[in-house]
Design a protein around this motif. Structure first.
Motif, PDB file in Angstrom:
ATOM      1  N   MET A  53       0.822  -1.209   0.000  1.00  7.81           N
ATOM      2  CA  MET A  53       0.000   0.000   0.000  1.00  7.81           C
ATOM      3  C   MET A  53       0.856   1.259   0.000  1.00  7.81           C
ATOM      4  O   MET A  53       0.527   2.254  -0.665  1.00  7.81           O
ATOM      5  CB  MET A  53      -0.930  -0.015   1.210  1.00  7.81           C
ATOM      6  CG  MET A  53      -1.980  -1.105   1.155  1.00  7.81           C
ATOM      7  SD  MET A  53      -2.905  -1.262   2.709  1.00  7.81           S
ATOM      8  CE  MET A  53      -4.166  -2.460   2.223  1.00  7.81           C
ATOM      9  N   ALA A  54       1.969   1.228   0.734  1.00  8.16           N
ATOM     10  CA  ALA A  54       2.874   2.378   0.744  1.00  8.16           C
ATOM     11  C   ALA A  54       3.453   2.620  -0.641  1.00  8.16           C
ATOM     12  O   ALA A  54       3.570   3.757  -1.102  1.00  8.16           O
ATOM     13  CB  ALA A  54       3.983   2.159   1.770  1.00  8.16           C
ATOM     14  N   ALA A  55       3.836   1.533  -1.331  1.00 11.03           N
ATOM     15  CA  ALA A  55       4.380   1.666  -2.689  1.00 11.03           C
ATOM     16  C   ALA A  55       3.327   2.206  -3.649  1.00 11.03           C
ATOM     17  O   ALA A  55       3.629   3.006  -4.550  1.00 11.03           O
ATOM     18  CB  ALA A  55       4.903   0.309  -3.165  1.00 11.03           C
ATOM     19  N   ASP A  56       2.089   1.771  -3.477  1.00  8.37           N
ATOM     20  CA  ASP A  56       0.968   2.270  -4.283  1.00  8.37           C
ATOM     21  C   ASP A  56       0.830   3.781  -4.105  1.00  8.37           C
ATOM     22  O   ASP A  56       0.790   4.548  -5.081  1.00  8.37           O
ATOM     23  CB  ASP A  56      -0.286   1.525  -3.830  1.00  8.37           C
ATOM     24  CG  ASP A  56      -1.586   2.104  -4.378  1.00  8.37           C
ATOM     25  OD1 ASP A  56      -1.545   2.963  -5.268  1.00  8.37           O
ATOM     26  OD2 ASP A  56      -2.656   1.680  -3.903  1.00  8.37           O
ATOM     27  N   ALA A  57       0.782   4.236  -2.858  1.00  8.79           N
ATOM     28  CA  ALA A  57       0.632   5.673  -2.599  1.00  8.79           C
ATOM     29  C   ALA A  57       1.852   6.457  -3.067  1.00  8.79           C
ATOM     30  O   ALA A  57       1.730   7.588  -3.550  1.00  8.79           O
ATOM     31  CB  ALA A  57       0.391   5.914  -1.111  1.00  8.79           C
ATOM     32  N   TYR A  58       3.037   5.876  -2.919  1.00  7.49           N
ATOM     33  CA  TYR A  58       4.266   6.512  -3.399  1.00  7.49           C
ATOM     34  C   TYR A  58       4.140   6.824  -4.892  1.00  7.49           C
ATOM     35  O   TYR A  58       4.518   7.907  -5.358  1.00  7.49           O
ATOM     36  CB  TYR A  58       5.441   5.575  -3.137  1.00  7.49           C
ATOM     37  CG  TYR A  58       6.809   6.125  -3.431  1.00  7.49           C
ATOM     38  CD1 TYR A  58       7.577   6.718  -2.435  1.00  7.49           C
ATOM     39  CD2 TYR A  58       7.368   6.020  -4.708  1.00  7.49           C
ATOM     40  CE1 TYR A  58       8.847   7.198  -2.693  1.00  7.49           C
ATOM     41  CE2 TYR A  58       8.644   6.503  -4.978  1.00  7.49           C
ATOM     42  CZ  TYR A  58       9.382   7.091  -3.968  1.00  7.49           C
ATOM     43  OH  TYR A  58      10.650   7.568  -4.239  1.00  7.49           O
ATOM     44  N   ALA A  59       3.597   5.852  -5.647  1.00  4.06           N
ATOM     45  CA  ALA A  59       3.426   6.058  -7.086  1.00  4.06           C
ATOM     46  C   ALA A  59       2.355   7.102  -7.372  1.00  4.06           C
ATOM     47  O   ALA A  59       2.508   7.937  -8.272  1.00  4.06           O
ATOM     48  CB  ALA A  59       3.065   4.730  -7.753  1.00  4.06           C
TER      49      ALA A  59
END
Length: 595
Positions: A53-59
């Protein structure tokens, strides 16, 4: 060159400065290779779901590519909920999973497992990714990584998974001799001509419409066409109805903004949609939450729907609705072509009478009614209207599901530059906190706001340790109503108010959130009534590091208005005192405007 070093170099070359990683026997080499570089760092969440989820939001925040790393078996399977969020919202994320060594992969032996913690993750994620592959030979690594990243970004974006056995990560490779990936694309010479015909069809309907609405969705953000879209909106002068994912594209004081529509939309927005004679939608999926039943949605309207995915356009006949002008195109390319065709001479119908009706609905049905301010306990509509003023002008806010999201969508009054993020189509409980972490890193440590219900926070509460570890300036707003109020609202409607599994009496358990904050060495602020909202928010936003603000909301508060599932949008909850709601759930349809 060690293959894991090549992988780390490749990830860094994509512009990714932070990879979210949980270590394990099958991922340790990739993480070590990242650790040895100066141009990329690894961040350690406490659950792979949070990492995904963190990687998703980072993108989402960076507009680039996100990256999360997990080990084999449970590490890889724990990513799946986060992968779903990126898939349904079309977010480009590279998920790297470790796998057992090639000599321990079960293959077609028929057994369930040979290697320790071996799980066939690729078949599991194939339907929630644009591309998923397991590396079987060290010579594949460059081609498969390049193909995966190309697929993640091409057309309608989405997540990809590359599964890499441990022994191959440790293998010595000759990077210079690796074969790359070249897309096999044949130029489509008819694309421009097709788009031109669509634009001509659209212009005819746009000029004839007397009661039009303009719907904007996430696709406009994905194509980075926000400015051109607002130029188009200004030229058209149509009432603007943003989808949830585009609610922040237009600030609250903009004269064209009416509000959201759908089962949890605004009354003004729904009446406007249902009485339109033309719906012009750009980059919005128009899912069931936005439309209700298709046979009653926008009942007298012709429709123009612009979407990059042909399958999204093809679904409408399946749902019982014919689209008058379906346009399969990138939102940005379509908007640019339409603006060019309109020039300075666009002349549509005079819309004064239509706007008079629309403005009347908007003024008659505010989300935050005056009597809400007179209540002693915290009213969520009063709180979220105040929160909008407390959040910084350029600040990014990450929100969770449950009643939190419709309360915000109905009451939060956006200022220019404010951004709002949610996993809009997966709506996983627990998304907001890890997403705020990913967003904060993407923003180089600028302050962000996280809003979560008590139930949602508990889904990934361990990430408070990640926030504290990095001293991230995350303002964590916890809506503490001791239960799952959105599900309770469904139980009110269909199950006679029996709150099984949705309240403390019904089986849930919740901590004292102020003591919880203290356990993670995070300062806490408490808001217990309407009169203390402003003071509590001032304290919260005055702090430089992480802070947890506990907002006590009586559990009987519900989303008002809300349409019954399966009912037309105009059959939304009336604006009545809460004690009358159960006896007066449905209102009569509004007559179609003849103006």
């Amino acid at each position: 060159m060690k293959m894991s070093d090549y992988i780390a170099q490749f990830v860094a070359e994509q512009g990714i400065r932070h990879a979210f990683a949980i270590t394990g026997g099958a991922s340790i080499h990739m993480i070590h290779s990242i650790a040895e570089r100066d141009d990329i760092d690894y961040i350690c969440p406490h659950h792979e779901q949070s990492g995904a989820m963190a990687a998703d939001a980072y993108a989402r925040v960076s507009g680039g590519l996100g990256c999360a790393i997990a080990t084999s078996g449970p590490g890889a399977t724990n990513l799946i909920t986060g992968i779903c969020g990126a898939w349904f919202d079309s977010v480009s994320v590279l998920y790297l999973t470790g796998q057992v060594t090639t000599d321990r992969i079960k293959g077609d032996t028929g057994v369930r497992q040979i290697g320790f913690q071996e799980t066939e993750v690729i078949p599991m994620v194939r339907h929630i990714t644009k591309y998923a592959v397991q590396i079987s030979d060290a010579a594949q690594i460059r081609r498969e990584l390049e193909k995966a990243v190309y697929m993640a970004r091409e057309g309608r974006p989405g997540p990809v998974v590359v599964d890499i056995p441990d022994d191959l990560q440790r293998a010595d490779i000759d990077a210079a001799s690796l074969e790359g990936f070249t897309p096999s694309e044949s130029p489509d010479n008819s694309a421009g001509e097709t788009l031109g015909k669509s634009v001509t069809q659209c212009l005819t309907l746009l000029q004839q419409a007397q009661r039009p609405v303009l719907v904007v969705g996430w696709g406009v953000r994905l194509s980075r066409a926000e400015k051109n879209f607002m130029t188009l909106a200004g030229k058209l002068g149509f009432p603007l109805l943003p989808s949830w994912a585009a609610m922040d594209i237009c600030h609250n004081e903009h004269p064209l903004l009416v509000g959201g529509c759908g089962t949890h939309g605004s009354r003004g927005g729904n009446f406007t949609m249902q009485n339109a004679d033309l719906v012009f939608s750009i980059g919005a999926r128009l899912d069931s939450h936005e439309t209700g039943p298709m046979d009653s949605w926008a009942r007298e309207a012709k429709t123009i729907v612009v979407d990059i995915d042909q399958a999204e356009l093809d679904k409408f006949p399946y749902l019982g609705r014919t689209i008058d002008v379906p346009v399969c195109a990138d939102a940005g390319a379509f908007i640019a072509a339409l603006l060019e065709a309109m020039g300075d001479n666009f002349a549509g119908q005079r819309l004064e009478a239509w706007w008079e009706r629309v403005q009347g609905w908007k003024e008659q049905y505010p989300a935050c009614r005056q009597e809400y301010h007179e209540e002693t306990p915290v009213n969520p509509y009063v709180f979220f209207k105040a929160l909008a003023k407390a959040v910084g002008d350029e600040e990014h806010t990450f929100i969770d599901t449950g009643c939190t999201i419709p309360w915000i969508m109905q009451a939060f009054e956006f200022r220019p530059g404010q951004r709002l993020f949610h996993d809009f189509n997966n709506t996983a409980m627990g998304w907001a906190l890890p997403a705020a972490i990913g967003g904060c890193f993407a923003l180089d440590g600028k302050p962000v706001t996280c809003v979560a219900g008590d139930g949602s926070l508990m889904m990934n509460v361990q990430e408070l340790a990640t926030v504290q570890k990095h001293k991230l300036p995350v303002r964590i707003i916890v809506i503490d109503n001791r239960g799952y109020s959105m599900v309770q609202q469904t139980q009110d409607q269909w199950l006679e108010g029996n709150y099984f599994a949705t309240t403390e009496e019904g089986g849930l358990g919740f901590p004292d959130f102020q003591k919880l904050a203290a356990a993670f060495d995070i300062p806490a602020v408490e808001i217990g009534g309407n009169a203390t909202i402003e003071e509590g928010l001032v304290k919260t936003y005055a702090m430089e590091g992480p802070v947890l603000c506990v907002v006590h909301v009586p559990r009987e508060h519900r989303v008002i208005p809300q349409a019954y599932y399966g009912y037309p949008l105009e059959d939304s909850m009336p604006l009545l005192p809460r004690e009358e709601l159960l006896a007066n759930m449905i209102v009569k349809p509004l007559p179609i405007s003849q103006s």
